[in-house]
Design an enzyme around this catalytic site. Structure first.
Site, PDB file in Angstrom:
ATOM      1  N   HIS A   1      -7.833  -4.491  -2.019  1.00  0.00           N
ATOM      2  CA  HIS A   1      -6.776  -3.943  -1.520  1.00  0.00           C
ATOM      3  C   HIS A   1      -6.105  -4.851  -0.427  1.00  0.00           C
ATOM      4  CE1 HIS A   1      -3.864  -0.841  -1.039  1.00  0.00           C
ATOM      5  NE2 HIS A   1      -3.919  -0.810   0.265  1.00  0.00           N
TER       6      HIS A   1
ATOM      7  N   SER B   1       0.722  -1.384   0.139  1.00  0.00           N
ATOM      8  CA  SER B   1       0.087  -0.043   0.064  1.00  0.00           C
ATOM      9  C   SER B   1       0.813   1.302   0.080  1.00  0.00           C
ATOM     10  CB  SER B   1      -0.994  -0.093   1.067  1.00  0.00           C
ATOM     11  OG  SER B   1      -1.910   0.820   1.165  1.00  0.00           O
TER      12      SER B   1
ATOM     13  N   ASP C   1      -9.294  -3.963  -6.615  1.00  0.00           N
ATOM     14  CA  ASP C   1      -8.642  -2.956  -5.384  1.00  0.00           C
ATOM     15  C   ASP C   1      -9.452  -1.858  -5.796  1.00  0.00           C
ATOM     16  OD1 ASP C   1      -7.554  -1.436  -3.722  1.00  0.00           O
ATOM     17  OD2 ASP C   1      -5.678  -2.299  -4.019  1.00  0.00           O
TER      18      ASP C   1
END
Length: 903
Positions: free
Chosen positions: A864, A754, A831
């Protein structure tokens, strides 16, 4: 990117800021109980006696850094995480000494010599390691930590979910437990002792079974919410996830006396409810369905629609995607007044917000089958996703008068205009008054309003220009505590306790009356409060909070009086510790959670005396402690480095049987998002532990500039130019490690997920192969113009105001990436947080420059967290094997492939 929720797997946490998500004062109406909690295990009497950490003291070491240890950790052998028997250790070492005494003696003499490792850069502090005796390798005995253990949660400490609830007459010390006991699935316990001079309430079973019956069908409970009077329970079944914090489900009202359930809305049995909440008077439930708000009074089977025009663009009472992710980190936008006469709720209009398509190739999250002939096309979910500079949702606060069945709103003086307003907190006070906290779009001006719902007037009581104060920003928090007037106890006016910026740090301030511009500062110093306050004891006039007073990497619990005097710790500050706490309704009791550095435990405490008393130790994690004894756990070395005058926290994980005469590969693990923290004193066995324990590599983590809990100067420096200073700090620290005698400088890698994935690429870009040869980036941002507006503009301003900053922050110099040996990128195709767009645009840039020293893997239908079809395990297996190949030199062989001659 939401709050930094540490779930023990921080590398997979989406782009977030650190808030050390406190258990702060949960009540039964705050959130549904969904995690089992068994009954108390042990009873501890004896005053302020902490459960012992136990164990040998050589798993982790404190390291002196240029004589600056006073800035963080004391130069002592700190507590332990191992919990192993010191007697057994002595026997083992005695046998070792008898067998190889001469060798050990020479080894000890070697280790006791100071061997400074010269920093590669003069701006970084020299590090001198002081190792306590011959146990330099930590717990070398036992089996290595396996990846399967880490991924399966075997190493995750057990913790118990209990929620506090006020008694029918306001009694303190009542908690709600959920478990699997026979005929006692949901129960309320009174933990007050007869020594407290009170009559205990009998344990009350609210829900006998973990399921309900209706119309001959059994339905499993997913979440439960007891009513304040404990006569009914709101039960959710058939839960379906929406976004990260939100969900849909069917809701039922269970009568405690009869154990019979009825639908929340008898007229709509199939409706999927997004949110439901009890009134404080237990006589009504407000709920959201299909983005409209409804009221169900228990005296009737009918429901009253509060709003009627909710649709896919207009939300009532629940946040949209960006508010859920970046403002509230939750699914609620509805708040009852304390007397149950009013409901405050958000009206969110995202008509102008552009859509982003999320494609699903292997699943259909909508649950709908495609029309005939369209089976081979992916399902596309359009989400309203504001990117920097694009229209944000327009959010207003509205009110519902329960008695008059009337919705109303009113203008506030000096309010932000619609497209500039972000509402970040709503807190009810007494007599129909409510505090509203708002920021401007770039989150650097904050305004506090007090609204009077009875007089229907509003007033601006505070305005802080954060940009003018220190050039920084304000984070969206929801921890303000209203302090009602109590003239008999020296409080003539209503007030509130809030976190403010004071002399460069986050501290607690008490504002009374509401419009007093000069607060009473409750805390001061070169340290910060965390998600504070945790609770307020109105009878004793005490404010409880968690803070970093001892060190940035630690958390201890403190109390202070409302006049700012008598600040004292509730936890033992003589040794490193990381604590969290949730308090009962009146703050007379608490659930104290010790999270490290030793094996975690939980205890219920009594805070009514001058010192805390331990009532029950409800979790010791005995099995986990035994696993630690039997495993080869890496040594953790805590230190700090100074770069450009800023002192930064560093954690080095050394493999078991560490030999300073060998040359080890080094993996840097990072996150680095604004306000986050990765180096702390929590007990953590994760992927990094596996790499050190099983693969035998050194793992280093440094919290660079921009991260949290080292003061606002270091944090706010990155504003408008994120990625720049953070990458410098990683590279500078890596050069320090590359110069160490036990490090193989030709085998250094960096990885993150991330924001950490973004930082991995930014480090490789700025380093251009000089220090790091390898990198692994999972779900990375590559251009901040692609991320959501509320998060990005908080740290970068809008693209219109900062075009050069956005250009500098993007991953654009692909020729520099080409100087590394090789890097890996992985991303989930579905995502919804960091869109696949980020990775695809970067790949195109690489293609245009003919850069091919990378590997890429995508995961269809994964969001994600990359979970679809068990992909989470595949990610870590790929990271592990790819890293092994890197440090084995395999990627050098693939750089310039040559055809083999035929034989």
């Amino acid at each position: 990117m939401g709050k930094f929720e540490d779930d023990g797997n921080s590398e997979s946490v989406p782009l977030t800021r650190q808030r050390s998500e406190s258990l702060a004062s949960q009540t039964s109406t705050d959130s549904g109980l969904s995690i089992a909690s068994e009954s108390f295990m042990k009873n501890h009497k004896g005053g302020n006696t902490m459960p012992t950490d136990g164990g040998d003291g050589d798993r982790y070491l404190d390291v002196e850094d240029g004589g600056e240890t006073g800035l963080d950790e004391p130069l002592i052998s700190s507590g332990t995480k191992t919990g192993s028997s010191s007697r057994l250790r002595k026997i083992v070492w005695l046998l070792v000494l008898l067998c190889v005494g001469g060798w050990v003696l020479s080894f000890v003499l070697f280790l006791t010599q100071k061997r400074p490792d010269t920093a590669a850069l003069s701006s970084a502090s020299t590090v001198e390691i002081h190792e306590p005796g011959p146990a330099t390798g930590g717990t070398s005995h036992g089996k290595p930590v396996t990846l399967e253990q880490v991924l399966s949660g075997t190493w995750s400490p057990k913790s118990h979910a209990i929620s506090w609830i006020a008694g029918p007459d306001g009694e303190d010390g009542l908690l709600v437990e959920q478990g699997e006991k026979q005929d006692a699935f949901l129960r309320v316990k009174d933990i007050r002792s007869s020594e407290d001079g009170v009559d205990n309430l009998e344990t009350r079973v609210l829900m006998k079974k973990g399921y309900i019956w209706f119309d001959g069908e059994a339905m499993l409970s997913a979440k439960t919410w007891p009513s304040p009077d404990m006569n009914r329970v709101l039960v959710m079944t058939d839960i379906q996830s929406n976004w990260r914090h939100s969900y849909f489900g069917k809701y039922w009202i269970l009568d405690v006396a009869t154990q019979k359930a009825e639908p929340l809305d008898p007229g709509n049995l199939s409706g999927r409810v997004q949110l439901a909440a009890w009134s404080p008077t237990s006589d009504a439930v407000v709920f959201v369905r299909e983005n409209n708000l409804y009221l169900r009074k228990l005296t009737s089977l009918e429901v009253t629609p509060i709003t009627k025009d909710g649709d896919e663009n207009l939300f009532y009472g629940v946040p949209d995607w960006v508010y859920e992710e970046e403002v509230f980190s939750g699914n609620t936008g509805t708040w009852w007044s304390d007397d149950g006469k009013f409901v405050a709720f958000l009206r969110t209009n995202e008509t102008a917000v552009p859509e982003y398509p999320i494609q699903y190739f292997r699943s259909r999250p909508s649950g709908k089958q495609p029309p005939p002939g369209l089976e081979n096309y992916p399902e596309v979910r359009q989400i309203k996703y504001p990117k920097p500079g694009s229209p944000n949702p327009i959010v207003n606060l509205q009110f519902y008068d329960v008695e008059k069945n009337e919705v109303f709103s009113f203008e506030m003086p000096e309010d932000f205009v619609d497209d500039e307003r972000i509402i970040i907190e709503v807190v009810w006070a007494s007599e129909g008054k409510v505090l509203i906290r708002e920021t401007n779009r770039e989150s650097d001006v904050v305004k506090i309003f007090v609204m009077d719902t009875k007089a229907r007037t509003g007033k601006l009581v505070r305005s802080d220009d954060i940009a003018a104060l220190d050039g920084g920003w304000v984070e969206p928090t929801q921890s303000t505590r209203v302090i009602p007037a109590d003239p008999k106890n020296g409080r003539p006016h209503d007030g509130y306790v809030d976190t403010v910026i004071y002399e460069g740090y986050d501290h607690l301030a008490y504002f009374t009356p509401f419009d007093n511009p000069e607060p009473v500062m409750l805390t001061k110093g070169n340290w910060e409060v965390v998600n504070a306050p945790s609770a307020v004891d109105l009878k004793k006039g005490l404010v409880y909070f968690v803070a970093t007073k001892e060190a940035p990497t630690q958390r201890h619990v403190y109390s202070v009086k409302l006049d700012g005097s008598d600040l004292r710790p509730l936890t033992d500050t003589s040794a490193p510790g990381f604590f969290d706490v949730s308090f009962s309704h009146g703050a007379g009791y608490g659930l104290l959670s010790y999270k490290g550095p030793a094996v975690p435990w939980q205890a219920v405490i009594n805070t009514q005396g001058d010192e805390i008393d331990f009532i029950n130790l409800i979790e010791e994690n005995v099995e986990l402690a035994k696993m630690v004894e039997e495993s080869a756990i890496p040594t953790e070395v805590y230190s700090n480095v100074t770069i450009d005058g800023y002192t930064l926290q560093v954690l080095e994980r050394r493999p078991p049987n560490f030999n300073p005469e060998k040359k080890y590969p080094v993996l840097f693990f990072l996150y680095g998002g604004p306000g986050s923290q990765t180096v702390d004193r929590k007990f953590t066995i994760d992927f990094q532990t596996y790499v050190a324990s099983n693969l035998g590599y050194i793992v280093v983590t440094v919290d660079g500039r921009g991260t949290g809990f080292i003061g606002r100067e270091a944090r706010c420096l990155v504003r408008g130019n994120i990625g720049h200073y953070e990458a410098i700090d990683q590279i500078e620290t890596a050069k320090i490690w590359a110069s160490k005698s036990y490090v193989d400088e030709s085998r250094m890698a960096v990885w993150g997920w991330s924001y950490g994935g973004y930082m991995t690429l930014k480090v490789l870009e700025q380093d251009a192969g000089e220090t790091f040869q390898y990198g692994m980036a999972v779900a990375p941002v590559t251009d901040w113009r692609f991320y959501d507006s509320i998060y990005t503009e908080r740290y970068m301003h809008t693209p219109e105001h900062n075009p050069s900053g956005y250009a500098n922050a993007s991953i654009d110099d692909v020729m520099a990436l080409g100087h590394s040996v090789r890097f890996l990128i992985m991303h989930g195709v579905a995502d919804d947080n960091v869109h696949l767009q980020n990775t695809l645009v970067l790949i195109d840039k690489l293609d245009l420059k003919n850069i091919d020293n990378y590997d890429m893997q995508v995961f269809p239908d994964s969001d994600h967290s990359i979970q679809f079809h068990m992909a989470h395990a595949l990610v870590y297996e790929r990271l592990s094997s790819w890293l092994i190949n890197a440090f084995n030199g395999e990627w050098h062989r693939t750089a310039n492939p040559k055809p083999q001659e035929s034989t």
